[in-house]
Scaffold this motif. Structure first.
Motif, mmCIF file in Angstrom:
data_model
loop_
_atom_site.group_PDB
_atom_site.id
_atom_site.type_symbol
_atom_site.label_atom_id
_atom_site.label_comp_id
_atom_site.label_asym_id
_atom_site.label_seq_id
_atom_site.Cartn_x
_atom_site.Cartn_y
_atom_site.Cartn_z
ATOM 1 N N SER A 102 0.854 -1.184 0.000
ATOM 2 C CA SER A 102 0.000 0.000 0.000
ATOM 3 C C SER A 102 0.891 1.234 0.000
ATOM 4 N N GLY A 103 0.329 2.367 -0.356
ATOM 5 C CA GLY A 103 1.093 3.597 -0.410
ATOM 6 C C GLY A 103 0.192 4.802 -0.220
ATOM 7 N N SER A 104 0.822 5.934 0.051
ATOM 8 C CA SER A 104 0.051 7.158 0.251
ATOM 9 C C SER A 104 0.906 8.364 -0.084
ATOM 10 N N ALA A 105 0.236 9.456 -0.427
ATOM 11 C CA ALA A 105 0.884 10.743 -0.666
ATOM 12 C C ALA A 105 -0.057 11.826 -0.186
ATOM 13 N N THR A 106 0.449 12.733 0.631
ATOM 14 C CA THR A 106 -0.378 13.822 1.150
ATOM 15 C C THR A 106 0.384 15.134 1.033
ATOM 16 N N VAL A 107 -0.364 16.201 0.923
ATOM 17 C CA VAL A 107 0.205 17.541 0.880
ATOM 18 C C VAL A 107 -0.728 18.479 1.633
ATOM 19 N N ASP A 108 -0.145 19.423 2.366
ATOM 20 C CA ASP A 108 -0.922 20.375 3.160
ATOM 21 C C ASP A 108 -0.321 21.758 2.964
ATOM 22 N N TYR A 109 -1.181 22.727 2.660
ATOM 23 C CA TYR A 109 -0.718 24.101 2.456
ATOM 24 C C TYR A 109 -1.453 25.026 3.411
#
Length: 843
Positions: A630-637
């Protein structure tokens, strides 16, 4: 004189004095300590070399004394006995060769000076100007440090009231400006499961909105949820009107709120309440909010409910997590936590929380009076009218007594307790509650509940026991919530629910010096008539070695009956990568559960942009038992107008896209401003025309295109320093001072107004009758009701900012009619925002 900031590599107004050799010799003698040669600091203006034949007959008396500065109005930071008091404009006059501040007698009293103890000072009117505190108070003094713009006021401790340290005078409390606002937080996900048609969506929205007018605060807290089952629901959790009653040191609340939790357990009500506010006292203790800890096996959704209502929802990565930004709806009680894994599996546990031991300082009095109807989200609950009153009083010798009564038509309860501080051994409070409950079949049950609470911080060992508590209740005891929520008749007691029997709670952290720290958080509760325990336990250890951070955590939870227990273990490691990629780190996590499922995860995380307001994370996981990868990618601005989050994760049989948006809309007398998520008390920064200016110590907070910004969190009834970073000002913007101090009341929107000047910057070369204007000449410009000023340098140039396209300058270098002139100027219109060089004839 104007102190200004410039940009670029050019040094503005370089002043190079060409001194005759005799002046250098005299300076050396002065440095050697000859009093005969240096009776006072004085510089002979005739030592200045004449330029183009112009006489250097200039009056530099003000600059030869008083630390080289002239009298006038200066913006300074005021310190009393090295404790910050305020930042404001102060007038200074020259007395006995030094600059002295012009303070009022009322200013000294507001700082905590016992003016009544000094007859000569007590007899002065409140607006009487005082330049030398030592003339009224022995050993007192006021010294200006011009280089740091700091005014140090020294007052003997015996001349100060006991409230001086940390005390903020009530007359300086600011109720703020009229405002409307809506604070919103939205999160959601779209999930697709292999082999299932369509997409499963889940969304959650919280709204905390309000209106301020004078001292009154209107607040509403509402939520909306749209679950994977397709059901959506709006909930208005609370609406209330509130204002502070300053002479009673309390808050008056009308509407839907919750009772205090120090004496009785907190319950929700609809009615009226008058209760003490500790924040109005200088050294008060802050309130308590729980931290929820757990371990997620995958990219999971964490939902927190209180009294059956969702109050918080977020998405976490695999591994140990801690939620510390809750907004509880009452001051104590149970939180129901649900962890929903990426494959749809759910795990639940309950976390209880309550206040610390009941202790007050000697002489302090705390109260709460409530009248209204019990309020519940449970449609089957009874909602009787009730009245409740509690008091807490601090006695001498580190003791505290407290008690309270609660009465409704079919329920009566009373509490009596005491607390004591054992010094280095910590603080303990013990109380007993007697309750009587009548049921609809006219039967009556009564019983007692005994409670003991303990707390201690041991600085020498780094131990912090934030709360250790135990409560035991007899079979016939029901608290007010149980009496209304669980039962309607005595015959249904054993069919529909069970009253609490005992509850134990512990929160402990231990510092291990250079070997990290460890924590224990535990909770256990059981019920009469039900076997087993409701338990939740979290253990953890964290350490940083050679810049690498390691963590080990364990969680255990179970519910009464035959339900299986849930156990999780997690190991984490973070390695900084700043040498190769700024503000970034690599991570490794290992999670394993009781059933033998083990997951490994590696990832890369970090922050970016000049203000570190962009954060990102990329993770890859793999596990045993054919669980797949499994994998994930997140970004927060986090930006000026709010905060956005987006993420994608996938597993063996599913994929999910999650998203979030948080922020606030504030409507005020100057317009509408978008902002980051707000606390209850905020500041509105007003710097007209100064767009894109950063507010210090607030990530991502910049002024908008009009020059407005919202500082999202302030401390109530305390001095808060609001500062702008001057190096982010535009080239055509100047500002008198970059700091403001505000003291907000509870729930206020206070104004931090900065005086800006929008206009050009220029180096103006002044000529008078074919010769340069003498060094040290004063230059002023009247523009839109304000005065812009500067001083001519040795080459006849003056730097000025905030200038209009054209205007007239008044120049004066002496007292005679032949020692002043008027110069007209016009700035070039090309290359706006750059420093201009202009020649002007002074006539």
């Amino acid at each position: 004189m104007q102190m200004s900031r410039t940009k670029g590599s050019r040094n503005v107004l370089p002043i190079v004095l060409q001194v005759r050799p005799i002046a250098i010799i005299i300076s050396i003698i002065c440095l050697a300590g000859s009093k005969a040669a240096c009776a006072e600091e004085w510089f002979n203006p005739h030592s200045l070399q004449q330029i183009d034949g112009v006489s250097a007959n200039i009056n530099l008396q003000d600059f030869a004394q008083a630390g080289g500065q002239a009298p006038g109005v200066w913006r300074v930071d005021i310190y009393l006995n090295d404790n910050f008091v305020d930042s404001r404009d102060v007038s200074f006059v020259l007395e006995e060769g030094r600059l002295r501040p012009q303070l009022k007698a009322a200013d000294l009293k507001a700082m905590g000076v016992k003016t009544e103890a000094f007859p000569s000072l007590a007899s002065l009117p409140s607006d009487e100007i005082i330049t030398d505190p030592g003339a009224y108070i022995p050993a007192a003094d006021a010294v200006l440090h011009f280089n740091t713009q700091r005014l140090d006021i020294s007052i003997p401790q015996a001349a100060l009231t006991s409230e001086a340290r940390g005390f903020v005078a009530p007359e300086t409390w600011d109720q703020g400006i009229p405002a409307l606002f809506a604070n919103y937080g939205f999160s959601g996900s779209q999930t697709h499961y292999d082999g299932r048609p369509g997409t499963w969506s889940s969304n959650f929205l919280s709204l905390r909105s309000g209106a301020n007018l004078g001292a009154w605060r209107l607040r509403n807290y509402s939520t909306w949820s749209d679950s994977v089952s397709g059901k959506s629901r709006w909930n208005s959790i609370s609406t209330y009107l509130q204002r502070d009653i300053q002479w009673l040191k309390g808050q008056l609340t009308a509407g839907e709120s919750s009772t205090p939790s120090e004496v009785f357990d907190s319950v929700q009500f609809r009615g009226v309440q008058l209760a003490s506010d500790d924040n109005m006292f200088p050294d008060s203790q802050k309130g308590f909010a729980p931290v929820i800890r757990g371990i997620a096996q995958s990219n999971a959704q964490v939902t927190v409910r209180q009294n059956g209502t969702i109050i918080y929802q977020t998405y976490v990565a695999p591994g140990a997590f801690a939620i510390s930004d809750l907004y509880p709806t009452s001051a104590s009680g149970n939180l129901e936590v649900t962890i929903r894994e990426a494959d749809g599996r759910e795990r639940r546990f309950t976390q209880a929380f309550s206040a610390a031991p009941v202790m007050l300082r000697e002489g302090r009095f705390k109260y709460a009076l409530t009248a209204g109807k019990y309020r519940s989200q449970n449609s089957n609950a009874t909602t009787p009218a009730f009245a409740q009153g509690t008091v807490i009083y601090g006695l001498p010798y580190n003791a505290t007594i407290y008690g309270g009564v609660l009465g409704a038509e079919k329920y009566k309860s009373g509490v009596l307790g005491a607390g004591y501080s054992f010094g280095q051994l910590g603080s303990v409070s013990v109380d007993v509650t007697q309750a009587q409950t009548k049921f609809t079949d006219r039967t009556t049950r009564q019983g007692q509940s005994y409670r003991i609470q303990y707390a201690k911080n041991i600085n020498s060992t780094g131990t912090s026991v934030t709360l250790a508590g135990y409560r035991y209740s007899t079979n016939g005891f029901y608290d007010f919530q149980e009496a209304n929520e669980l039962y309607t008749t005595s015959h249904s007691l054993w069919r529909t629910g069970h009253n609490k029997r005992s509850k134990t709670q512990l929160n402990l952290t231990q510092s291990l010096s250079g070997w990290g720290s460890t924590y224990i958080s535990g909770y256990q509760q059981n019920y009469w008539g039900m076997s087993g325990y409701e338990r939740n336990l979290s253990l953890g250890y964290n350490v940083s070695l050679a810049g690498i951070t390691y963590g080990l955590s364990y969680t255990y939870s179970r519910t009464p009956g035959n339900n299986p227990t849930d156990q999780q273990v997690a190991f984490s490691m973070q390695v900084p990568l700043s040498k190769w990629l700024p503000d970034s780190w690599a991570s490794y996590n290992l999670n394993t559960s009781k059933n033998g499922n083990t997951t490994h995860q590696a990832g890369l995380s970090g922050t970016a942009l000049p203000d570190n307001n962009l954060s990102y994370s990329v993770q890859q996981s793999w596990g045993n038992h054919d669980s797949g990868g499994s994998g994930s990618a997140t970004v927060d601005y986090k930006g000026t107008y709010g905060e956005t989050t987006a993420g994608y994760n996938y597993g063996k049989d599913s994929s999910q896209f999650n998203y979030g948006l948080q922020g606030a809309i504030v409507i005020h007398p100057y317009g509408v401003t978008l902002a980051q998520p707000l606390g209850d008390t905020v500041a509105l920064v007003r710097a007209p025309g100064a767009s894109g200016v950063k507010v210090q110590n607030n990530t991502g907070v910049y002024t908008d295109w009009r020059g407005y910004a919202v500082v999202p969190y302030l401390s109530t009834y305390r001095k808060n320093r609001i500062a702008l970073e001057s190096d982010t000002l535009g080239n055509d913007v100047d500002i008198d001072t970059k700091t403001q101090t505000v003291t907000p009341t509870q729930g206020a929107v206070v104004l931090a107004s900065f005086k800006t000047r929008i206009g050009g910057q220029a180096l103006i070369s002044l000529m008078h009758h074919g010769k340069i204007v003498p060094f040290g000449a004063g230059v002023t410009l009247e523009s839109q009701g304000e005065t812009i000023s500067g001083i001519v340098g040795s080459d006849g140039q003056v730097y000025m900012s905030g200038l209009p396209i054209s205007g007239k300058l008044r120049v004066q270098w002496g007292s005679g009619n032949n020692e002043k002139c008027i110069a007209s100027f016009r700035l070039p219109e090309q290359n706006p925002g750059t420093l201009k060089e202009v020649n002007a004839q002074c006539l």
